[in-house]
Motif scaffolding. Structure first.
Motif: not given
Length: 175
Positions: A88, A94, A98, A146
């Motif tokens: 992350v 991230r 996502k 995230t």
């Protein structure tokens, strides 16, 4: 899962030692998905351990390699990807998690983790096990930002199968 996701990729994130590897393995088996453990994948590709990659090439090199592997694996269908604890840290990573799948944060306190792992086997913890507390402070908000789902557990249930049942109950509606 989000509407634009068609490849059914599940990313598992969290601190080193939180249970990502075992819960990812059990989830992949349960769903009949392909499991990718990113650290193992990188070790096979580079023919050296993560610890040796850190020692020989440094953390920045490893993080770039990790990002490239994440991008590659994020295009796989019906897969569970067990990430490294620092995944992350990069904005790029991230964003990939996502947008390209369902991201599950295994939220486990660093104090409990330290009771259950051997820090010598963790590259970032080998010299100082208290580093996990620092990593938690540094990464916790990134994990939460995230994640689509947060699974909190601070004990293993009476056995790993019961922990997995609890885990699956919390995530099944999103798969």
């Amino acid at each position: 899962m989000n509407d634009n996701n068609t490849n059914n990729t599940i990313f598992i994130i969290g601190l080193p030692g939180c249970g990502k590897s075992i819960l990812s393995k059990m989830l992949a088996e349960y769903l009949n998905y392909t499991l990718y453990d990113m650290d193992s994948f990188i070790e096979k590709r580079k023919n050296k351990t993560i610890t040796n990659i850190f020692a020989d090439n440094g953390e920045a090199y490893f993080r770039n390699l990790e990002s490239d592997v994440l991008e590659e694996l994020s295009n796989s269908n019906n897969s569970v990807i067990s990430t490294g604890g620092g995944i992350v840290l990069a904005d790029r990573n991230r964003k990939i998690m996502k947008e390209k799948g369902l991201t599950i944060f295994i939220d486990r306190s660093p104090e409990i983790i330290l009771e259950n792992i051997d820090p010598r086997k963790r590259p970032l913890l080998a010299k100082d096990k208290n580093k996990l507390l620092e990593l938690s402070k540094q990464r916790d908000s990134l994990y939460r930002e995230t994640a689509h789902i947060i699974f909190t557990h601070n004990t293993w249930e009476d056995n790993i199968d019961n922990t997995f049942k609890k885990f699956y109950e919390e995530i099944k509606e999103n798969i």
